[in-house]
Design a protein around this motif. Structure first.
Motif, PDB file in Angstrom:
ATOM      1  N   PHE A  95       0.615  -1.163  -0.045  1.00 28.90           N
ATOM      2  CA  PHE A  95       0.005  -0.130   0.423  1.00 28.90           C
ATOM      3  C   PHE A  95       0.789   1.316   0.424  1.00 28.90           C
ATOM      4  CE2 PHE A  95      -2.744  -3.229   1.351  1.00 28.90           C
ATOM      5  CZ  PHE A  95      -4.168  -2.741   1.041  1.00 28.90           C
ATOM      6  N   GLY A  96       1.716   1.576  -0.324  1.00 29.82           N
ATOM      7  CA  GLY A  96       2.702   2.654  -0.318  1.00 29.82           C
ATOM      8  C   GLY A  96       3.203   3.180   1.215  1.00 29.82           C
ATOM      9  N   ILE A  97       3.155   2.786   1.836  1.00 31.00           N
ATOM     10  CA  ILE A  97       3.363   2.780   3.559  1.00 31.00           C
ATOM     11  C   ILE A  97       4.923   2.825   4.186  1.00 31.00           C
ATOM     12  CG2 ILE A  97       2.062   2.648   5.803  1.00 31.00           C
ATOM     13  CD1 ILE A  97      -0.508   1.876   4.209  1.00 31.00           C
ATOM     14  N   LEU A 304      -2.987   0.511   7.488  1.00 29.88           N
ATOM     15  CA  LEU A 304      -3.566  -0.271   6.391  1.00 29.88           C
ATOM     16  C   LEU A 304      -5.116  -0.759   5.718  1.00 29.88           C
ATOM     17  CD1 LEU A 304      -1.230  -3.368   7.041  1.00 29.88           C
ATOM     18  CD2 LEU A 304      -1.287  -2.252   5.394  1.00 29.88           C
ATOM     19  N   ARG A 305      -5.771  -0.541   7.187  1.00 31.47           N
ATOM     20  CA  ARG A 305      -7.230  -0.272   7.812  1.00 31.47           C
ATOM     21  C   ARG A 305      -7.752   0.524   6.469  1.00 31.47           C
ATOM     22  NH1 ARG A 305     -11.160  -0.384  12.764  1.00 31.47           N
ATOM     23  NH2 ARG A 305     -13.186   0.501  11.951  1.00 31.47           N
ATOM     24  N   GLN A 310     -10.226   2.936   2.139  1.00 36.59           N
ATOM     25  CA  GLN A 310     -10.652   4.019   1.151  1.00 36.59           C
ATOM     26  C   GLN A 310     -10.906   3.269  -0.455  1.00 36.59           C
ATOM     27  OE1 GLN A 310      -6.779   6.109   1.433  1.00 36.59           O
ATOM     28  NE2 GLN A 310      -7.634   7.292   3.708  1.00 36.59           N
ATOM     29  N   ALA A 311     -10.174   2.006  -0.621  1.00 38.37           N
ATOM     30  CA  ALA A 311     -10.496   1.481  -2.240  1.00 38.37           C
ATOM     31  C   ALA A 311     -11.333   0.457  -1.567  1.00 38.37           C
ATOM     32  CB  ALA A 311      -9.031  -0.016  -1.891  1.00 38.37           C
ATOM     33  N   PHE A 316      -8.618  -5.918   5.794  1.00 34.79           N
ATOM     34  CA  PHE A 316      -7.513  -4.776   6.903  1.00 34.79           C
ATOM     35  C   PHE A 316      -8.402  -4.675   8.466  1.00 34.79           C
ATOM     36  CE2 PHE A 316      -5.352  -5.732   3.042  1.00 34.79           C
ATOM     37  CZ  PHE A 316      -3.356  -6.429   4.077  1.00 34.79           C
ATOM     38  N   SER A 317      -9.469  -4.310   8.154  1.00 34.17           N
ATOM     39  CA  SER A 317     -10.619  -4.100   9.296  1.00 34.17           C
ATOM     40  C   SER A 317     -11.051  -4.793  10.057  1.00 34.17           C
ATOM     41  CB  SER A 317     -11.624  -3.418   8.467  1.00 34.17           C
ATOM     42  OG  SER A 317     -11.164  -2.956   7.387  1.00 34.17           O
TER      43      SER A 317
END
Length: 345
Positions: A95-97, A304-305, A310-311, A316-317
């Motif tokens: 996720f580019g985090i 991550l959640r 958003q997607a 991840f929830s």
């Protein structure tokens, strides 16, 4: 004295406090319908807690419950945190985090003198605790407000421990229940049993009213719990589709899907075992993984959640739910509350 007399309610129905999927509206609706509405407080900052308590006081004259966690704040373990972030690293990359920018933080706080000061302003009729009880001086402050004290037990030993410390009623939380286990005398999940095995064992050992929780979704389940000696029932999952709940669209969709038939106890989202619908993170890491001690696991999961949601994904929830979602209905909470009584269908 029965549960209704003890708590000043018309129906032996308690709405379980559910942090993250409700605010005061659900508690108000259930209390006004004759049950005991509950407000989850463990994730509320003082200003938010004051606002939500003020909203309840402004919209109902009936009894209500405020719920707090009674865990001990853990000492951060650098090695455990590093292992946790290593396990999540592939997902952060996906996720580019930048994990280095994620702050560490507790996420949920136990009941404190600051919270007690605030409660003094509102004098809630009922205060309940999860993960045991707060320190004796804090508990005495709650009693001095005139509040009845409820607490969750997941074993007979926990029920006896609570009874010895003078709780007014014990919530017998069976293995079926959604959300966090109230387990506090042990970390051994093999001690956890189903609601209809737990309730009569606790009823036989304590002299205070016992409230059945876990897997109860309709009037038949309520009747069965009462037949086993419970003085009342506590339900959470059944209320999650009510319009007064703040359950997200993703979570509502999951509750009405076939995926809701598969739940598991997981520590991945907070560090403590809690029952939720199995999703990608739970499948790939295993439901019980290398998470830091509660509630320190939440920090690394939060971004991550957010990105996944958003997607449009709940991968991840924490999709908290009990083992029986059959009673989930998108109807007003007052209607659902009244329909739970066996003689009112």
């Amino acid at each position: 004295m029965n549960l209704q007399q003890l708590l000043g309610i018309d129906l032996p129905i308690i709405q379980a406090p559910m942090a993250g999927v409700q605010g005061p509206a659900l508690a108000i609706a259930v209390s006004n319908a004759g049950g005991l509405g509950s407000l989850p407080c463990a994730m509320l900052a003082p200003d938010a807690l004051r606002r939500e308590l003020a909203a309840i006081r402004a919209n109902t004259e009936k009894p209500f419950n405020v719920n707090f966690f009674a865990h001990e704040q853990p000492v951060a373990d650098a090695g455990r945190e590093a292992a946790w972030r290593a396990a999540l690293a592939p997902y952060h990359r996906e996720f580019g985090i930048d994990a280095a920018t994620i702050p560490e933080g507790p996420g949920r706080l136990p009941f404190s003198h600051e919270a007690a000061d605030l409660l003094d302003e509102f004098r809630p009729p009922v205060v309940s605790f999860h993960f045991g009880l707060p320190a004796p001086d804090l508990l005495q402050r709650v009693r001095a407000m005139g509040a009845k004290v409820l607490a969750s037990a997941t074993t007979v030993d926990e029920a006896l421990w609570l009874s010895e410390r003078g709780v007014d009623a014990v919530i017998a939380q069976g293995l079926e229940a959604g959300g966090h286990r109230g387990i506090f005398l042990s970390d051994d999940l093999t001690t956890q049993v189903g609601t209809f095995a737990l309730v009569p064992q606790i009823v036989a050992r304590v002299r205070v009213p016992v409230i059945a929780a876990g897997g109860i979704a309709d009037a038949d389940g309520v009747a069965a719990a009462l037949a086993l000696g419970a003085a009342g029932v506590q339900l959470g999952t059944a209320y999650m589709l009510c319009p007064e709940a703040t359950t997200s669209a993703l979570h509502r969709t999951a509750l009405t899907s076939d995926a809701a038939r598969h739940t598991a106890l997981t520590n991945l989202f907070t560090g403590r075992p809690a029952r939720g619908i199995v999703n990608r993170l739970m499948r790939e890491l295993g439901p019980i993984g290398p998470a830091p001690e509660f509630p320190l696991a939440t920090a690394a999961i939060a971004p991550l959640r957010a990105r996944a949601e958003q997607a449009g994904s709940g991968d991840f929830s924490p999709l908290w739910a009990g083992q029986n979602v059959s009673g989930c209905r998108a109807v007003p909470a007052a209607e659902l509350t009244r329909a739970l009584m066996p003689d009112r269908r």
